[in-house]
Design a protein around this motif. Structure first.
Motif, PDB file in Angstrom:
ATOM      1  N   ASN A  82      23.012-110.524  -5.503  1.00  0.00           N
ATOM      2  CA  ASN A  82      21.644-110.395  -4.981  1.00  0.00           C
ATOM      3  C   ASN A  82      21.627-109.983  -3.517  1.00  0.00           C
ATOM      4  O   ASN A  82      21.004-110.632  -2.669  1.00  0.00           O
ATOM      5  N   ALA A  83      22.291-108.862  -3.244  1.00  0.00           N
ATOM      6  CA  ALA A  83      22.466-108.415  -1.862  1.00  0.00           C
ATOM      7  C   ALA A  83      21.264-107.665  -1.312  1.00  0.00           C
ATOM      8  O   ALA A  83      21.250-107.305  -0.140  1.00  0.00           O
ATOM      9  N   TYR A  84      20.235-107.406  -2.132  1.00  0.00           N
ATOM     10  CA  TYR A  84      19.137-106.555  -1.700  1.00  0.00           C
ATOM     11  C   TYR A  84      17.814-107.311  -1.729  1.00  0.00           C
ATOM     12  O   TYR A  84      16.991-107.108  -2.630  1.00  0.00           O
ATOM     13  N   PRO A  85      17.579-108.198  -0.756  1.00  0.00           N
ATOM     14  CA  PRO A  85      16.297-108.913  -0.709  1.00  0.00           C
ATOM     15  C   PRO A  85      15.124-107.974  -0.501  1.00  0.00           C
ATOM     16  O   PRO A  85      13.999-108.263  -0.876  1.00  0.00           O
ATOM     17  N   GLY A  86      15.414-106.820   0.103  1.00  0.00           N
ATOM     18  CA  GLY A  86      14.445-105.729   0.175  1.00  0.00           C
ATOM     19  C   GLY A  86      15.010-104.576  -0.621  1.00  0.00           C
ATOM     20  O   GLY A  86      16.203-104.534  -0.902  1.00  0.00           O
ATOM     21  N   ALA A  87      14.183-103.642  -1.037  1.00  0.00           N
ATOM     22  CA  ALA A  87      14.681-102.529  -1.832  1.00  0.00           C
ATOM     23  C   ALA A  87      15.789-101.795  -1.085  1.00  0.00           C
ATOM     24  O   ALA A  87      15.692-101.546   0.104  1.00  0.00           O
ATOM     25  N   GLY A  88      16.854-101.469  -1.775  1.00  0.00           N
ATOM     26  CA  GLY A  88      17.973-100.783  -1.150  1.00  0.00           C
ATOM     27  C   GLY A  88      19.088-100.584  -2.149  1.00  0.00           C
ATOM     28  O   GLY A  88      18.869-100.540  -3.353  1.00  0.00           O
ATOM     29  N   GLY A  89      20.312-100.515  -1.657  1.00  0.00           N
ATOM     30  CA  GLY A  89      21.443-100.337  -2.544  1.00  0.00           C
ATOM     31  C   GLY A  89      21.336 -99.053  -3.337  1.00  0.00           C
ATOM     32  O   GLY A  89      21.410 -99.050  -4.561  1.00  0.00           O
ATOM     33  N   GLY A  90      21.169 -97.936  -2.631  1.00  0.00           N
ATOM     34  CA  GLY A  90      20.970 -96.668  -3.306  1.00  0.00           C
ATOM     35  C   GLY A  90      22.159 -96.252  -4.148  1.00  0.00           C
ATOM     36  O   GLY A  90      23.310 -96.443  -3.758  1.00  0.00           O
ATOM     37  N   ILE A  91      21.888 -95.669  -5.311  1.00  0.00           N
ATOM     38  CA  ILE A  91      22.936 -95.173  -6.194  1.00  0.00           C
ATOM     39  C   ILE A  91      23.088 -93.665  -6.064  1.00  0.00           C
ATOM     40  O   ILE A  91      24.182 -93.143  -5.876  1.00  0.00           O
ATOM     41  N   THR A  92      21.999 -92.920  -6.176  1.00  0.00           N
ATOM     42  CA  THR A  92      22.106 -91.466  -6.047  1.00  0.00           C
ATOM     43  C   THR A  92      20.768 -90.876  -5.602  1.00  0.00           C
ATOM     44  O   THR A  92      19.703 -91.414  -5.910  1.00  0.00           O
ATOM     45  N   TYR A  93      20.871 -89.771  -4.867  1.00  0.00           N
ATOM     46  CA  TYR A  93      19.701 -89.115  -4.274  1.00  0.00           C
ATOM     47  C   TYR A  93      19.931 -87.612  -4.329  1.00  0.00           C
ATOM     48  O   TYR A  93      20.951 -87.121  -3.851  1.00  0.00           O
ATOM     49  N   GLY A  94      19.023 -86.887  -4.961  1.00  0.00           N
ATOM     50  CA  GLY A  94      19.085 -85.436  -4.959  1.00  0.00           C
ATOM     51  C   GLY A  94      18.001 -84.896  -4.061  1.00  0.00           C
ATOM     52  O   GLY A  94      16.839 -85.267  -4.214  1.00  0.00           O
ATOM     53  N   ARG A  95      18.358 -84.057  -3.110  1.00  0.00           N
ATOM     54  CA  ARG A  95      17.353 -83.527  -2.200  1.00  0.00           C
ATOM     55  C   ARG A  95      17.466 -82.004  -2.135  1.00  0.00           C
ATOM     56  O   ARG A  95      18.525 -81.459  -1.852  1.00  0.00           O
ATOM     57  N   PRO A  96      16.396 -81.287  -2.422  1.00  0.00           N
ATOM     58  CA  PRO A  96      16.423 -79.830  -2.457  1.00  0.00           C
ATOM     59  C   PRO A  96      16.453 -79.164  -1.095  1.00  0.00           C
ATOM     60  O   PRO A  96      16.592 -77.963  -1.015  1.00  0.00           O
ATOM     61  N   SER A  97      16.268 -79.922  -0.015  1.00  0.00           N
ATOM     62  CA  SER A  97      16.320 -79.330   1.316  1.00  0.00           C
ATOM     63  C   SER A  97      17.291 -80.123   2.165  1.00  0.00           C
ATOM     64  O   SER A  97      17.871 -81.104   1.713  1.00  0.00           O
ATOM     65  N   SER A  98      17.454 -79.714   3.400  1.00  0.00           N
ATOM     66  CA  SER A  98      18.395 -80.397   4.293  1.00  0.00           C
ATOM     67  C   SER A  98      17.841 -81.717   4.799  1.00  0.00           C
ATOM     68  O   SER A  98      18.544 -82.491   5.429  1.00  0.00           O
ATOM     69  N   SER A  99      16.573 -81.985   4.546  1.00  0.00           N
ATOM     70  CA  SER A  99      15.962 -83.225   5.014  1.00  0.00           C
ATOM     71  C   SER A  99      16.582 -84.421   4.325  1.00  0.00           C
ATOM     72  O   SER A  99      16.784 -84.420   3.114  1.00  0.00           O
ATOM     73  N   ASN A 100      16.917 -85.473   5.082  1.00  0.00           N
ATOM     74  CA  ASN A 100      17.470 -86.689   4.501  1.00  0.00           C
ATOM     75  C   ASN A 100      16.392 -87.610   3.972  1.00  0.00           C
ATOM     76  O   ASN A 100      16.661 -88.520   3.214  1.00  0.00           O
ATOM     77  N   ASN A 101      15.181 -87.413   4.393  1.00  0.00           N
ATOM     78  CA  ASN A 101      14.075 -88.227   3.910  1.00  0.00           C
ATOM     79  C   ASN A 101      12.922 -87.286   3.596  1.00  0.00           C
ATOM     80  O   ASN A 101      12.714 -86.905   2.463  1.00  0.00           O
ATOM     81  N   GLY A 102      12.224 -86.847   4.617  1.00  0.00           N
ATOM     82  CA  GLY A 102      11.215 -85.825   4.449  1.00  0.00           C
ATOM     83  C   GLY A 102      10.101 -86.217   3.506  1.00  0.00           C
ATOM     84  O   GLY A 102       9.923 -87.366   3.125  1.00  0.00           O
ATOM     85  N   GLY A 103       9.311 -85.216   3.130  1.00  0.00           N
ATOM     86  CA  GLY A 103       8.247 -85.444   2.173  1.00  0.00           C
ATOM     87  C   GLY A 103       8.769 -85.368   0.754  1.00  0.00           C
ATOM     88  O   GLY A 103       9.949 -85.114   0.505  1.00  0.00           O
ATOM     89  N   GLN A 104       7.873 -85.578  -0.202  1.00  0.00           N
ATOM     90  CA  GLN A 104       8.312 -85.627  -1.582  1.00  0.00           C
ATOM     91  C   GLN A 104       8.750 -84.262  -2.095  1.00  0.00           C
ATOM     92  O   GLN A 104       9.521 -84.173  -3.054  1.00  0.00           O
ATOM     93  N   SER A 105       8.305 -83.197  -1.452  1.00  0.00           N
ATOM     94  CA  SER A 105       8.785 -81.874  -1.836  1.00  0.00           C
ATOM     95  C   SER A 105      10.233 -81.655  -1.420  1.00  0.00           C
ATOM     96  O   SER A 105      10.880 -80.698  -1.858  1.00  0.00           O
TER      97      SER A 105
END
Length: 259
Positions: A82-105
């Protein structure tokens, strides 16, 4: 698909899929012999919220699923219950642009752990901005290995935990994900959104047999594999996690880099 069968402390990772993607390892991500589901090692992402431990795969048109069926699956074992008291522990992320967060596009898919330890899965595209599915099973409640499969099957999203259907969203319809084929796109394993300064985005523990496939590999409850995955015509990315040193590889071809 990513195996993990190299020696302990190794940071060589291989994609055993059909495309021979380069797999880049960052910071202290490495192979671990002491903990593995299959083969000789798994991929170790650390036991603390150290920022920057993840794998990265450059984009390829093979990841452009649009509205097509596909499957993202892996074996995982957390280092801390139970290491994630807040949302976290990412498994995988696909991003179509160079932005690491950015908008949903600027996103394609995102899979991470909710605060209750269950899997959260989002697809980004149209119509609308995103469509998601929240799992219900806490996969961080013990120190056992668990198999997770996120399956797009027609108009539905499904999450399976250890072969049992955990959650379904039957309202997907013709939702089509953003294209991920641009030269600056990236896919990450072991983090939700890298390099945005939030250390809790990273997964804490071990991952083995990470595979992305065309098609819905599972359409009902199933018995998880009892041996390492093998490459077939539907395999887009396969990282076994078997390697030595600090090299990470797509096992379909041996294209590898460590950063």
């Amino acid at each position: 698909m990513i195996h993990s069968t190299e020696s302990s402390e190794s940071t060589t990772f291989t994609d055993s899929g059909n495309t021979g993607h380069t797999v880049n390892g960052y910071a202290d991500v490495k192979h671990a012999v002491a903990e593995k589901k299959f083969g000789t090692s798994s991929i170790y992402f650390g036991e603390s919220n150290q920022h920057g431990n993840y794998l990265e795969v450059p984009t390829h048109t093979s990841f452009d699923f649009g509205a097509d069926n596909h499957t993202i699956e892996w074996w995982q074992k957390v280092a801390v219950v139970n290491a994630y008291p807040g949302a976290g522990g990412g498994i995988t992320y696909g991003r179509p642009s160079s932005s690491n967060n950015g908008g949903q596009s600027d996103r394609n898919w995102l899979i991470y752990h909710q605060s209750n330890g269950a899997i959260q899965w989002y697809m980004y595209g149209s119509p609308g901005n995103n469509i998601g599915l929240a799992g219900t099973t806490n996969v961080c409640a013990d120190l056992n290995w668990h198999h997770i499969a996120c399956v797009r099957e027609g108009g539905s999203m499904k999450i399976y935990v250890d072969g049992t259907l955990d959650a379904t969203n039957s309202s997907v319809g013709t939702f089509s994900m953003n294209s991920i084929g641009s030269a600056e796109s990236k896919i990450t394993v072991g983090t939700a959104r890298p390099n945005i300064g939030n250390s809790d985005e990273e997964f804490q523990g071990w991952i083995d047999e990470f595979r992305i496939s065309k098609g819905a590999r599972y359409t009902s409850n199933f018995t998880p594999a009892t041996s390492a995955f093998t490459t077939d015509s539907n395999t887009v990315l396969l990282i076994h996690g078997d390697g030595t040193g600090n090299l990470f590889t797509d096992d379909s071809y041996l294209s590898l880099i460590h950063i």
